[in-house]
Motif scaffolding. Sequence first.
Motif, PDB file in Angstrom:
ATOM      1  N   LYS A   1      77.559  98.599 -20.210  1.00  0.00           N
ATOM      2  CA  LYS A   1      77.629  97.274 -19.574  1.00  0.00           C
ATOM      3  C   LYS A   1      78.892  96.524 -19.978  1.00  0.00           C
ATOM      4  O   LYS A   1      79.532  95.878 -19.148  1.00  0.00           O
ATOM      5  CB  LYS A   1      76.403  96.432 -19.946  1.00  0.00           C
ATOM      6  N   LEU A   2      79.273  96.608 -21.250  1.00  0.00           N
ATOM      7  CA  LEU A   2      80.424  95.881 -21.762  1.00  0.00           C
ATOM      8  C   LEU A   2      81.716  96.340 -21.085  1.00  0.00           C
ATOM      9  O   LEU A   2      82.556  95.527 -20.696  1.00  0.00           O
ATOM     10  CB  LEU A   2      80.520  96.050 -23.275  1.00  0.00           C
TER      11      LEU A   2
ATOM     12  N   CYS B   1      74.714  99.054 -24.077  1.00  0.00           N
ATOM     13  CA  CYS B   1      75.645  97.960 -24.360  1.00  0.00           C
ATOM     14  C   CYS B   1      77.082  98.359 -24.041  1.00  0.00           C
ATOM     15  O   CYS B   1      77.830  97.592 -23.425  1.00  0.00           O
ATOM     16  CB  CYS B   1      75.530  97.530 -25.819  1.00  0.00           C
TER      17      CYS B   1
END
Length: 116
Positions: A20-21, A17
């Motif tokens: 990707k963030l 996460c």
Amino acid sequence: MLKGIITLLVFQFLGECIAKLFDLLVPGPVIGMVLLLIFLILRKSSFESLDNAVFIHLKYLPMLFIPAAMGIITQIDIISKEFWAITIALFFGTIIALAFCAKLMDYLTIRQEGKK
């Protein structure tokens, strides 16, 4: 053991996460391992189910080297073109890593002796 596997998966998910963030070049599992390391340092210990899950995964670790070996075989033409650059990078990278580890060991040894 289920708690340990879930812990590993949660930290891998968090790493994915974050990667990707923030659109990072570092892979999510690496970020997850760093987060797990920080978690274990703050907790000051591990727990039995995590230890068991890690031990089971470590038995199969050599299988992870098969894709790397296949990558070397399939990319031999690129590796042969860049042989000297790869060799020099490996040599200096090894020297830098050894020097860093030696200095870190000195620092940690002095710090540990200071606590006694």
